[in-house]
Design a protein around this motif. Sequence first.
Motif, mmCIF file in Angstrom:
data_model
loop_
_atom_site.group_PDB
_atom_site.id
_atom_site.type_symbol
_atom_site.label_atom_id
_atom_site.label_comp_id
_atom_site.label_asym_id
_atom_site.label_seq_id
_atom_site.Cartn_x
_atom_site.Cartn_y
_atom_site.Cartn_z
ATOM 1 N N LEU A 1 29.566 39.577 37.889
ATOM 2 C CA LEU A 1 30.901 39.068 37.578
ATOM 3 C C LEU A 1 30.861 37.888 36.597
ATOM 4 O O LEU A 1 31.695 37.822 35.685
ATOM 5 C CB LEU A 1 31.639 38.673 38.852
ATOM 6 N N GLN B 1 32.862 37.766 33.136
ATOM 7 C CA GLN B 1 33.763 36.668 32.802
ATOM 8 C C GLN B 1 33.434 36.072 31.432
ATOM 9 O O GLN B 1 34.331 35.793 30.632
ATOM 10 C CB GLN B 1 33.679 35.580 33.868
ATOM 11 N N SER C 1 40.858 41.331 36.269
ATOM 12 C CA SER C 1 40.506 42.039 37.499
ATOM 13 C C SER C 1 40.459 43.549 37.285
ATOM 14 O O SER C 1 39.722 44.259 37.972
ATOM 15 C CB SER C 1 41.510 41.703 38.612
ATOM 16 N N ALA D 1 36.930 44.559 36.174
ATOM 17 C CA ALA D 1 35.978 44.560 37.289
ATOM 18 C C ALA D 1 36.171 45.796 38.157
ATOM 19 O O ALA D 1 35.195 46.428 38.588
ATOM 20 C CB ALA D 1 36.146 43.286 38.119
ATOM 21 N N ARG E 1 41.314 46.862 42.374
ATOM 22 C CA ARG E 1 41.595 45.677 41.565
ATOM 23 C C ARG E 1 41.920 44.433 42.398
ATOM 24 O O ARG E 1 41.533 43.316 42.038
ATOM 25 C CB ARG E 1 42.754 45.975 40.604
ATOM 26 N N LYS F 1 40.763 43.120 45.039
ATOM 27 C CA LYS F 1 39.675 42.288 45.539
ATOM 28 C C LYS F 1 39.093 41.357 44.479
ATOM 29 O O LYS F 1 38.371 40.410 44.811
ATOM 30 C CB LYS F 1 38.562 43.175 46.122
ATOM 31 N N TYR F 2 39.397 41.616 43.202
ATOM 32 C CA TYR F 2 38.844 40.794 42.128
ATOM 33 C C TYR F 2 39.841 39.771 41.575
ATOM 34 O O TYR F 2 39.489 38.986 40.693
ATOM 35 C CB TYR F 2 38.365 41.689 40.980
ATOM 36 N N VAL F 3 41.076 39.798 42.065
ATOM 37 C CA VAL F 3 42.095 38.893 41.532
ATOM 38 C C VAL F 3 41.713 37.437 41.761
ATOM 39 O O VAL F 3 41.865 36.594 40.861
ATOM 40 C CB VAL F 3 43.467 39.210 42.168
ATOM 41 N N LEU G 1 38.857 36.578 39.212
ATOM 42 C CA LEU G 1 39.076 36.769 37.770
ATOM 43 C C LEU G 1 40.502 36.552 37.316
ATOM 44 O O LEU G 1 40.742 36.435 36.115
ATOM 45 C CB LEU G 1 38.637 38.195 37.381
#
Length: 303
Positions: free
Chosen positions: A110, A114, A128, A131, A294, A296-298, A301
């Motif tokens: 990650l 980023q 997100s 990812a 998506r 879970k990555y908010v 990211l």
Amino acid sequence: MKRFRFWVMGVASVAVAALYLVADPDGGRQFAEQLRALVGVVFALPLVYLARRALAESVRGRDLAELVRDGNVAAGLAYLGLRVLEVGLLLVICGRAPAAELPAGAVQYLPVLQSEVSARWPSMPAPSMLAALVEQESGWRERATLHTSREDGVGLGQFTRAYGADGRLRFDALAEVSRLDPSLAAWSWADRYNPRMQLRAVVVKVRTCHARLSRLVRDDYNALAMCDAAYNGGEGGVMAERRLCAQAPGCDPGVWFGNVEAHSTKSRARWHGYGASAFEINRGHVQNVMIVRRAKYVAALGA
């Protein structure tokens, strides 16, 4: 008072939930994901209570509340401190839950993703999504491979090259993306397992698609949903599907879910060895990336 609490906590909660469901842009799928996240918070509450009791065993909120009603200022401050402690514990416990769901490779890569977004696409409206796309494609495994008699796919973004029945190269996605940005010009199959180049290629490919579609569709969310469909099934296919949608009564070619999503030129016959048709695979890809994965990555990211 109890009756008032019932109306506020019960009926008002149902009314708010109904409003969220009616206004859901994805026909209820986003609402379902939000409920799933809420369930995690509900299960976290008993842990918060136990942790608070362990840290302040002799302090009782009910006793403090009675002292506050009698005008005890010190008790009021203690009561406030107790609630702040509970909120802090809730944030810590709930903040840990999404991180635990991330694949091991996501924790490792990650930061690389980023940095590539910052360098190649700093205005990306929803990192997100990238990812989630990587997770869908490879499960965050830089050496993930797809190999059939006519196709090879590799890496975090599963860039592929395919061959015709006569053995001739039909297309090379890695070569195509290497022409989209000068920083990818030297990337080749010889260096195919380079995780930074793999993630850079994902960013650049979606960025290029978004630059075209963002001028045609309603908003960034729908542009990214269509770019995910294009990532999996080709941008030409998405453009054809938008035209089909525009010809159908009530279909908005600027909206993916429930609109363009329902119209396709892709085969609906199940592929041998896949258990699903090209249509099902493509639509499932967008569903998984934009709705299922998506969220879970908010936190890490951004939306």
